[in-house]
Enzyme design. Structure first.
Site, PDB file in Angstrom:
ATOM      1  N   ALA A  81      -0.982   8.923   1.525  1.00 37.33           N
ATOM      2  CA  ALA A  81      -0.537  10.242   1.953  1.00 37.33           C
ATOM      3  C   ALA A  81       0.461  10.184   3.089  1.00 37.33           C
ATOM      4  O   ALA A  81       1.334  11.033   3.208  1.00 37.33           O
ATOM      5  CB  ALA A  81      -1.752  11.077   2.362  1.00 37.33           C
ATOM      6  N   GLY A 137       2.490   7.456   4.016  1.00 35.38           N
ATOM      7  CA  GLY A 137       3.668   6.623   3.808  1.00 35.38           C
ATOM      8  C   GLY A 137       3.328   5.439   2.935  1.00 35.38           C
ATOM      9  O   GLY A 137       2.392   5.490   2.152  1.00 35.38           O
ATOM     10  N   LYS A 138       4.093   4.372   3.074  1.00 43.63           N
ATOM     11  CA  LYS A 138       3.818   3.167   2.305  1.00 43.63           C
ATOM     12  C   LYS A 138       4.012   1.953   3.199  1.00 43.63           C
ATOM     13  O   LYS A 138       4.625   2.019   4.271  1.00 43.63           O
ATOM     14  CB  LYS A 138       4.710   3.075   1.068  1.00 43.63           C
ATOM     15  CG  LYS A 138       6.185   2.878   1.369  1.00 43.63           C
ATOM     16  CD  LYS A 138       6.975   2.615   0.079  1.00 43.63           C
ATOM     17  CE  LYS A 138       6.963   3.800  -0.847  1.00 43.63           C
ATOM     18  NZ  LYS A 138       7.785   3.582  -2.064  1.00 43.63           N
ATOM     19  N   VAL A 139       3.470   0.839   2.750  1.00 45.05           N
ATOM     20  CA  VAL A 139       3.582  -0.421   3.472  1.00 45.05           C
ATOM     21  C   VAL A 139       4.150  -1.458   2.517  1.00 45.05           C
ATOM     22  O   VAL A 139       3.687  -1.588   1.385  1.00 45.05           O
ATOM     23  CB  VAL A 139       2.210  -0.898   3.988  1.00 45.05           C
ATOM     24  CG1 VAL A 139       2.388  -2.173   4.806  1.00 45.05           C
ATOM     25  CG2 VAL A 139       1.545   0.180   4.813  1.00 45.05           C
ATOM     26  N   GLY A 186       0.819  -1.201   0.000  1.00 47.10           N
ATOM     27  CA  GLY A 186       0.000   0.000   0.000  1.00 47.10           C
ATOM     28  C   GLY A 186       0.852   1.250   0.000  1.00 47.10           C
ATOM     29  O   GLY A 186       1.989   1.246   0.457  1.00 47.10           O
ATOM     30  N   GLU A 187       0.292   2.332  -0.533  1.00 49.21           N
ATOM     31  CA  GLU A 187       1.001   3.599  -0.569  1.00 49.21           C
ATOM     32  C   GLU A 187      -0.016   4.711  -0.515  1.00 49.21           C
ATOM     33  O   GLU A 187      -1.034   4.672  -1.202  1.00 49.21           O
ATOM     34  CB  GLU A 187       1.845   3.703  -1.847  1.00 49.21           C
ATOM     35  CG  GLU A 187       2.753   4.909  -1.891  1.00 49.21           C
ATOM     36  CD  GLU A 187       3.726   4.834  -3.056  1.00 49.21           C
ATOM     37  OE1 GLU A 187       3.896   5.855  -3.734  1.00 49.21           O
ATOM     38  OE2 GLU A 187       4.302   3.749  -3.278  1.00 49.21           O
ATOM     39  N   LYS A 241       5.618  -0.682   7.833  1.00 52.59           N
ATOM     40  CA  LYS A 241       5.158   0.662   7.502  1.00 52.59           C
ATOM     41  C   LYS A 241       6.384   1.559   7.367  1.00 52.59           C
ATOM     42  O   LYS A 241       7.195   1.635   8.278  1.00 52.59           O
ATOM     43  CB  LYS A 241       4.285   1.243   8.607  1.00 52.59           C
ATOM     44  CG  LYS A 241       2.925   0.618   8.798  1.00 52.59           C
ATOM     45  CD  LYS A 241       2.185   1.397   9.891  1.00 52.59           C
ATOM     46  CE  LYS A 241       0.800   0.836  10.148  1.00 52.59           C
ATOM     47  NZ  LYS A 241       0.088   1.596  11.202  1.00 52.59           N
ATOM     48  N   ASP A 297     -11.281   4.850  16.384  1.00 50.21           N
ATOM     49  CA  ASP A 297     -11.485   4.677  14.941  1.00 50.21           C
ATOM     50  C   ASP A 297     -11.764   3.222  14.590  1.00 50.21           C
ATOM     51  O   ASP A 297     -11.189   2.666  13.651  1.00 50.21           O
ATOM     52  CB  ASP A 297     -10.276   5.192  14.159  1.00 50.21           C
ATOM     53  CG  ASP A 297     -10.605   5.452  12.688  1.00 50.21           C
ATOM     54  OD1 ASP A 297     -11.807   5.590  12.362  1.00 50.21           O
ATOM     55  OD2 ASP A 297      -9.675   5.531  11.873  1.00 50.21           O
TER      56      ASP A 297
END
EC number: 2.7.12.1
Length: 484
Positions: free
Chosen positions: A171, A173-175, A168-169, A191, A288
């Site tokens: 706002a 960061g990315k994983v 995943g990427e 992460k 959340d």
């Protein structure tokens, strides 16, 4: 030692890479859904005035490109039992879930009774990279212009974690999925936070919570995701997690928005209540909770053709879950932001700015359970007044003492919700919502017990709302306890 006041970052609540979204299961672009926390508050300043009665024209379709496009629910249970097209139950996604796509987990395009003997293994895939606002900052040579670490398969982090895939990427960061070469080659999720001060500070806040939880519950008995370690890599904070399966939302979406089986809901609900009760006992509020932040430990499934709905239907093999995404978790003695939770799971005391604590998590769990039961949310809106109107349609009138106490006077007139049931918006709410018990698909005693639990969780007054300690003793879980 944790800070007495946590750093708050608007994009922390709107990250489109949170752990619940790493394990996606659909290649289709997602629709926007309501905003979490501060991002929604910020946008309301610019968009609230644009809302008008004409926005609710009944001729609108689910494919409208209106900013306020909503996640639609089924008109009535017949739409579900007759096998409505999945698009009619599609969830609207907010900016934190934009530009998210992944590879389907191996489903055959042709229905077959033979498929009931086939076990499918969920796999992750690269998400598309969406645009994000550029920020002024000092970049290292290894960062792109938005602050993401530039990396690819085969790169090694901290002389230990070999990247094998990008999960995943967004706002924040990315994983990436990595092989841990110092732990027997196990696969982990890492992460990689942007090299931007406010994001790094927000990540440190989550790390503090995760360290506390991991120390208190080292064996993950209470089903909070385990942080294995964290480190810095060229200015980027990297958090290493155990690798989990799909989120419960992604599984529903991949399954055409069909609901979970009641026995699976029972087990999932018990584990969620147990996990979040653990947070509450440690003076934490998650703030959340939603299906995206409940992940299956393993999301493997069997698949068989269902003649009633004329399509393949997936059934989980193991419904065990873990709770993730503690970026917004707040200690009792810390500053409490006015606006928390993602819209569909936001408690009335938050909407009315009456202050909040652990009971707001209980409300969110009630919303999650009915979504597991139906396959869709019962609060498909982006607007606070409309949200309150939906609550009243489903749960009855708001308590007068809460109305009299709120400073949100614009929602009320003479201590009643200022809502015109005969307007386009009013007709929409009347058509889409109905009293809670009318959503029941069966009058069986176990369905009755589930809805009794949900009703207690959706009590307006947080002081009267069932606690999770009490919820764990509810009769709905009796069958589960007998099977242990």
């Amino acid at each position: 030692m944790r800070h007495s006041k946590r750093t708050y970052c608007p994009d922390w609540d709107d990250k489109d890479w949170d752990y619940g979204k790493w394990r996606s299961s659909s290649s289709h672009k997602r629709r926007k859904r309501s905003h979490s926390s501060a991002q929604e508050n910020k946008r309301c300043k610019y968009n609230h005035s644009k809302m008008c009665d004409s926005h609710y024209l009944e001729s609108r379709s689910i494919n409208e490109k209106d900013y306020h496009s909503r996640r639609y629910i089924d008109e009535y249970r017949n739409d579900y039992t007759q096998g409505c097209e999945p698009g009619h139950r599609q969830r609207d996604h907010e900016s934190r879930y934009q530009n998210h796509s992944s590879k389907s987990s191996g489903r055959s395009g042709r229905s077959s009774y033979k498929s009931k003997h086939r076990i499918h293994h969920s796999t992750s895939h690269r998400r598309s990279h969406g645009k994000s606002h550029r920020r002024k900052r000092t970049r290292s040579v290894e960062d792109d212009e938005e602050g993401h670490l530039i990396c690819q398969s085969g790169d090694v982090l901290s002389a230990r974690y070999e990247i094998v895939d990008t999960l995943g990427e967004g706002a924040f960061g990315k994983v990436v999925e990595c092989i841990d070469h110092k732990a027997g080659g196990r696969h982990v999720a890492v992460k990689i936070v942007k090299n931007v001060d406010r994001y790094c500070e927000a990540a440190r806040s989550e790390i503090q919570v995760l360290e506390h939880l991991n120390t208190t519950d080292p064996n993950s008995t209470f089903r909070c995701v385990q942080m294995l370690e964290w480190f810095e890599h060229h200015g980027h904070i990297c958090i290493v997690f155990e690798l989990l399966g799909l989120s419960t939302y992604d599984f529903i979406k991949e399954n055409g928005f069909l609901p979970f089986r009641l026995d699976h809901i029972r087990k999932m609900a018990y584990q969620i209540c147990k996990s979040v009760n653990f947070l509450h006992s440690n003076k934490l509020t998650h703030t959340d909770l939603k299906p995206e932040n409940i992940l299956f430990v393993q999301s493997d499934y069997t698949e068989a053709y269902n003649p009633k709905i004329k399509r393949d239907e997936r059934t989980l093999i193991n419904p065990d879950i873990k709770v993730v995404d503690f970026g917004s978790a707040t200690y009792d003695d810390e500053h409490h932001s006015t606006l928390v939770s993602t819209r569909h799971y936001r408690a009335p005391e938050v909407i009315l700015a009456l202050g909040w604590s652990q009971p707001c998590d209980v409300w969110s769990i009630g919303c999650i359970l009915i979504e597991y039961y139906l396959g869709f949310t019962v609060f498909p809106t982006h607007d606070s007044k409309e949200h309150l109107a939906m609550m009243e349609r489903i749960l009855g009138p708001l308590p007068k003492h809460m109305i009299q106490k709120t400073r949100k006077r614009k929602y009320f007139h003479h201590d009643r919700l200022d809502w015109d049931e005969h307007s386009s918006a009013g007709r929409y709410v009347s058509r889409r919502c109905k009293p809670l018990k009318e959503f029941m698909l069966s009058q069986d005693v176990e369905h009755e017990r589930l809805f009794d639990l949900i009703q207690k969780m959706l009590e307006y007054d947080p002081a009267k709302r069932i606690t999770l300690r009490e919820a764990l003793k509810h009769p709905f879980f009796d069958l589960l306890k007998k099977s242990i």
